[in-house]
Structure formats: structure tokens, C-alpha cells
Design an enzyme around this catalytic site. Structure first.
Site, mmCIF file in Angstrom:
data_model
loop_
_atom_site.group_PDB
_atom_site.id
_atom_site.type_symbol
_atom_site.label_atom_id
_atom_site.label_comp_id
_atom_site.label_asym_id
_atom_site.label_seq_id
_atom_site.Cartn_x
_atom_site.Cartn_y
_atom_site.Cartn_z
ATOM 1 N N GLY A 208 0.819 -1.204 0.000
ATOM 2 C CA GLY A 208 0.000 0.000 0.000
ATOM 3 C C GLY A 208 0.852 1.251 0.000
ATOM 4 O O GLY A 208 2.004 1.249 -0.441
ATOM 5 N N SER A 209 0.299 2.331 0.517
ATOM 6 C CA SER A 209 0.959 3.631 0.453
ATOM 7 C C SER A 209 2.118 3.725 1.439
ATOM 8 O O SER A 209 2.161 3.027 2.449
ATOM 9 C CB SER A 209 -0.043 4.745 0.758
ATOM 10 N N ARG A 211 2.770 6.270 3.364
ATOM 11 C CA ARG A 211 2.330 6.869 4.623
ATOM 12 C C ARG A 211 1.755 5.817 5.566
ATOM 13 O O ARG A 211 2.171 5.719 6.725
ATOM 14 C CB ARG A 211 1.273 7.955 4.351
ATOM 15 N N GLY A 213 2.022 2.509 5.342
ATOM 16 C CA GLY A 213 3.025 1.485 5.621
ATOM 17 C C GLY A 213 3.997 1.900 6.708
ATOM 18 O O GLY A 213 4.352 1.104 7.581
ATOM 19 N N GLU A 232 5.497 -3.260 1.349
ATOM 20 C CA GLU A 232 5.808 -2.761 0.010
ATOM 21 C C GLU A 232 5.082 -1.439 -0.149
ATOM 22 O O GLU A 232 3.851 -1.383 -0.128
ATOM 23 C CB GLU A 232 5.354 -3.755 -1.055
ATOM 24 N N CYS A 269 2.371 -1.220 -9.124
ATOM 25 C CA CYS A 269 3.544 -0.784 -8.355
ATOM 26 C C CYS A 269 4.821 -0.797 -9.188
ATOM 27 O O CYS A 269 5.827 -0.235 -8.771
ATOM 28 C CB CYS A 269 3.711 -1.670 -7.120
ATOM 29 N N GLU A 361 5.619 9.577 -5.994
ATOM 30 C CA GLU A 361 4.867 8.717 -6.901
ATOM 31 C C GLU A 361 3.513 9.329 -7.263
ATOM 32 O O GLU A 361 2.819 9.897 -6.424
ATOM 33 C CB GLU A 361 4.647 7.349 -6.248
#
Length: 505
Positions: A208-209, A211, A213, A232, A269, A361
Site C-alpha cells: 500500500g501507500s 504513509r 506502511g 511494500e 507498483c 509517486e
């Protein structure tokens, strides 16, 4: 064992964790063949209900039917691949050192080591892969193969699909002889956070993101007993193109770039977020022509759409950014966004000075073409500049791609490849990073910030995240686990150091 329906989402966190701990006591002792059969049964159940599952996934995610059918097949392959790994037994890395009174360093005891499952694993499902990185996806398959019960935190983007997949997989696993609570679900964000901190959970996986993570990883590290957190967190996957490669095959190369950026509306991703080309390269016409042919595609959910719209506006707001092709963005009556790809161009110096405004990203069909100075530079000067740019601007990624021309596989270009390997988990020499092969040699991970803990979530090496080494010294046969006994009842491969074998060290 009686087959059961899907895990109950109304159970309390403590109940879910207790059931997982109880299941671990039994699952960790099951023979490899039993676990392998459970994984194969789960794969078969998904295959038998493919039409139903793909229809639910289309409704909830907006992804194309062909993409979802391919992803569902990949999910089945992952389960079967890990079944093969379990049945083979080499993943246990069994090592036996016979007692040796004449050992060069002094008498050696009888030592027997193998890898053991870590315990219950918490898996946070991803939004963009509703099959392959979700309830029965790669993280779940690897953990189950290792002998760990799995608790899946359902992604809110596809709750009905998650529930149905869990039901099918749970019934199949139980019918094969695995414990009833081998696979469980939780739905709320609060439950996911509480389980990261619960003492019964021994490892966590997340896609996921950055932030979210980072927040979860911090919770896992702050526990009284910290646990490994395999997050990830995203990747911009830069692609470097040499001047010679662009001269030789500009049309095919640029068309491939547009296709890679646009696939699944850029919600991958491994999407190439940056393409580095020499200054003065004539790429606009090819990019515009290819991008104009990409059909409109729905973004996964309104939250993804909000983030995409915000990040695109931030990039376009940077002075000096040139729009090569302006894509479309519209909302339908349900708040879902429909998009076509956007491509912009910047000089390398602007990318350096703008910082995160350009470098962060953009999750969706958007990419930045970066023009680097080439001119009359020598190959050594050029490769040194590109290597420095990657180290400074793209320190950690899932992938890095290098397109070279004829005769550029030696000398300074070869040295650049070595430097690039410090900054990514997978180095591509040609081709495009979207499309991750499910195969033993795959590496899908990378240095920070691509992941919190550099490992792989794809390929058979992924099982190693959920195993730990345990050695037994001078243990009676009856107290040893099956793979360490002399009779080797599981018939797994073993490395044996016999008495006197190492006396020449």
C-alpha cells in the site's frame, strides 16, 4: 476435519488472534504433503468459481475482465507453486552436524538445524491486485506454505470479493486437513492496527501507500516484542535510455513505454514513473500518437482518484514542466474517476531542484520524461552522470530498467549496471517492468523506500520471510521434529556434515 464457511468478520480481535494461535500449534506440525494439498485445493476452488469471482471483481474494482482473469490465474499458479515448494521440502534448509570429538575447534556436539514457521501472520490486502495481493494472494500463499495461519485485513475496495474468496479457500483448506482457523479475515482499520500490536501475531505483510506502511511499521517496531513488518510501499521504477538505444529503436521503445505506463490505468507498483532520455530527442510525436489510442479506464475507487488528481495538479504546478500529452479525467455519477494517460517532460536539473513535488509517486496513468544532457560527453562522463542521478533521486525502487544500444554491454555501461543494482530489487536490461513473473527467481522488493524490509513478495523466496532457524543440540531422537530425525519421515533434502568431514578447515 469438517469444512467450514468463510471466517466470521464479527469476531473480536482477541478471538481472531487466539484462534490463529491455536491453529498454529496444529498447522506448524502438519506434514508438508498436507499443507501442499491444502494449497492445491484452494487453487482448484478458485479456478472452479472463476466466472463468479471475476464478475464480483469487475464490479468492485473497475479493472478489465482480461486483466482480472489473468490475475486470478496468477493467483492459482502462486498457490500451486508454493505447494510444490512445500512438498519438495528444501525450503526447510535442514542441516545435520554429527557429533565429532576430533573436530578442529574442539569436540563438536550433535547439532541439527532447520527452519520453522514464525507463527500467525497478518496480511494487509492491496487495492490494485484484488486476487494476487489479497486474501489468497502471494503473501498468504507464502505464509501458509511456511506453516503459519494467516489473518487478512480486507481492503475496503473489494470487500465482497474478499469474503467470497475467503469462503472458497477456507472450505478447501479445511477439507484438505488444515485447522479450521488457518485463514481468517478482519475488515476494519482499527482491527488491523490492533492485530499489528497483538502478541499472538508474529509477522505482518503490507502492500500500500508509504504513509500507511510507515505508520504500521512503526507500530510493529514499537511493540514490547517487535515483529518483522514486510511493507511494500510503492516505487517510481525509473527507466534509463542510452542515446544509441533511442537512435536505433525510438519508435518501438517509446510505444512500449506508453503501453507500460497506461496498463490497468497505471495502477501498478511497477509502472515506469520516469523515463530518462537524452536532451534533444524527438519523442513527442510517438508518445502523443500512442497515448491518444489508449482507451479511457476507471480508477480503482474514489480515494485513488482523489490522490491521482491531487498529485497530477502538484506536478503540473511546478514551473518548467512541459505537457507532452494531456490525458483526460472525469467523474461519473457514482464519484468514480475515468482517465486517459498524461505525459510531461522536464530537464534533469529541474527534477533535482523541484524535489518531492516531482519525485513523489503518482499512482495512475502518469509519467515524467526526464531529459539528461548528453551532447559530446564521453561514455564515462555520461554513465557517471546517470549513476549519480539514480543514487540521488531514485535511491530505492522495486525495478530499474536500462535500454542500451548495440555494442553497449561492456565497459562503462556494464559498470553502470552494477551501480544500479544497489538501488533496486530487479534490474531490467530492455523490456518494461510491468508484468511480474511468478517464478522461483523473481525478486519483488527493494531498498527503502520501496519496502520497509528488503525481501520479496513474489517468487518462492517469499516463504523465507515467515520462517526462522531453530537448532537442536544433543537431542534424543524422540524429541526431534520429523525433518531432523535419523529416519527423516518427511523425506526432505538434508545437508549432513559427518564426523571428521571438516577436520581440514
Amino acid at each position: 476435519m469438517t469444512a467450514t464457511a468463510a471466517p466470521d468478520l464479527d469476531r473480536t480481535v482477541d478471538d481472531v488472534a487466539r484462534r490463529a494461535a491455536d491453529a498454529f500449534d496444529e498447522l506448524s506440525r502438519t506434514a508438508p504433503g498436507v499443507r501442499a494439498e491444502g494449497l492445491r485445493a484452494a487453487a482448484a476452488a478458485l479456478a472452479d468459481h472463476a466466472d463468479e469471482l471475476v464478475a464480483i471483481a469487475q464490479e468492485e474494482t473497475g479493472l478489465a475482465e482480461a486483466r482480472l482473469r489473468g490475475e486470478l490465474k496468477r493467483t492459482q499458479v502462486q498457490l500451486r507453486l508454493f505447494a510444490h515448494v512445500v512438498a519438495d521440502g528444501a525450503y526447510l534448509d535442514v542441516r545435520l552436524d554429527e557429533a565429532d570429538p576430533e573436530f578442529v575447534l574442539g569436540p563438536r556436539p550433535d547439532l541439527r538445524r532447520s527452519l520453522w514457521p514464525v507463527g500467525p501472520v497478518l496480511n494487509f490486502a492491496a487495492s490494485n491486485f484484488p486476487f494476487a495481493f489479497s486474501v489468497a494472494g502471494g503473501d498468504t500463499a507464502a505464509a501458509l506454505a511456511a506453516g503459519c495461519p494467516v489473518i487478512v485485513k480486507v481492503h475496503p475496495g473489494h470487500p465482497q470479493l474478499s469474503q467470497r474468496v475467503a469462503e472458497l479457500a477456507s472450505v478447501a483448506l479445511a477439507a484438505a486437513g488444515l485447522p479450521e482457523a488457518t485463514l481468517q479475515l478482519v475488515a476494519s482499520q482499527d482491527a488491523g492496527i490492533a492485530l499489528v500490536e497483538h502478541p499472538a501475531v508474529r509477522a505482518a505483510a503490507f502492500t500500500g501507500s508509504q504513509r500507511v506502511g510507515q505508520l504500521l511499521a512503526a507500530r510493529a517496531a514499537a511493540r514490547p516484542d517487535p515483529i518483522p513488518f514486510y511493507g511494500e510501499l510503492g516505487s517510481v521504477n525509473p527507466v534509463l535510455v542510452s542515446p544509441e538505444a533511442l537512435r536505433e529503436r525510438a519508435g518501438d521503445l517509446l510505444a512500449g513505454y506508453v503501453a507500460s505506463v497506461s496498463g490497468s490505468a497505471g495502477q501498478l507498483c511497477t509502472k515506469p514513473g520516469f523515463l530518462l532520455v537524452p536532451e534533444g530527442a524527438g519523442y513527442d510525436d510517438v508518445v502523443v500518437t500512442a497515448a491518444a489510442q489508449v482507451p479511457e479506464h476507471r480508477l480503482l475507487n474514489p480515494s485513488i482518484a482523489d490522490g491521482y488528481e491531487r498529485r497530477v495538479a502538484e506536478v503540473l504546478g511546478v514551473e518548467g514542466v512541459r505537457v507532452v500529452h494531456a490525458g483526460g479525467f472525469r467523474r461519473d455519477a457514482d464519484g468514480q474517476a475515468w482517465v486517459t494517460p498524461t505525459f510531461v517532460a522536464v530537464p534533469l536539473d529541474l527534477l533535482r531542484s523541484a524535489g518531492t513535488a516531482l519525485l513523489d509517486e503518482v499512482f495512475g496513468p502518469f509519467s515524467v520524461i526526464v531529459e539528461y544532457p548528453a551532447g559530446a560527453r564521453s561514455t564515462g562522463e555520461l554513465t557517471a552522470e546517470l549513476g549519480a542521478a539514480v543514487a540521488e533521486l531514485f535511491p530505492g525502487n522495486l525495478t530499474l530498467t536500462l535500454h542500451l544500444g548495440s555494442g553497449e554491454t561492456e565497459g562503462e555501461w556494464a559498470s553502470l549496471v552494477t551501480r544500479l543494482a544497489r538501488h533496486a530489487g530487479r534490474i531490467l536490461l530492455g523490456g518494461w517492468p510491468t508484468g511480474v513473473a511468478v517464478t522461483p527467481a523473481m525478486q519483488h522488493g527493494g531498498p527503502w523506500p520501496a519496502t520497509t524490509t528488503d525481501g520479496t513478495s513474489v517468487g518462492t523466496a517469499a516463504i523465507g520471510r515467515f520462517l526462522r532457524g531453530v537448532a537442536f543440540q544433543d537431542a534424543p531422537q524422540e524429541l526431534l521434529p520429523p525433518p531432523l530425525r535419523d529416519d527423516n519421515p518427511w523425506d526432505v533434502p538434508r545437508t549432513v556434515a559427518a564426523r571428521g568431514e571438516s577436520s581440514g578447515w
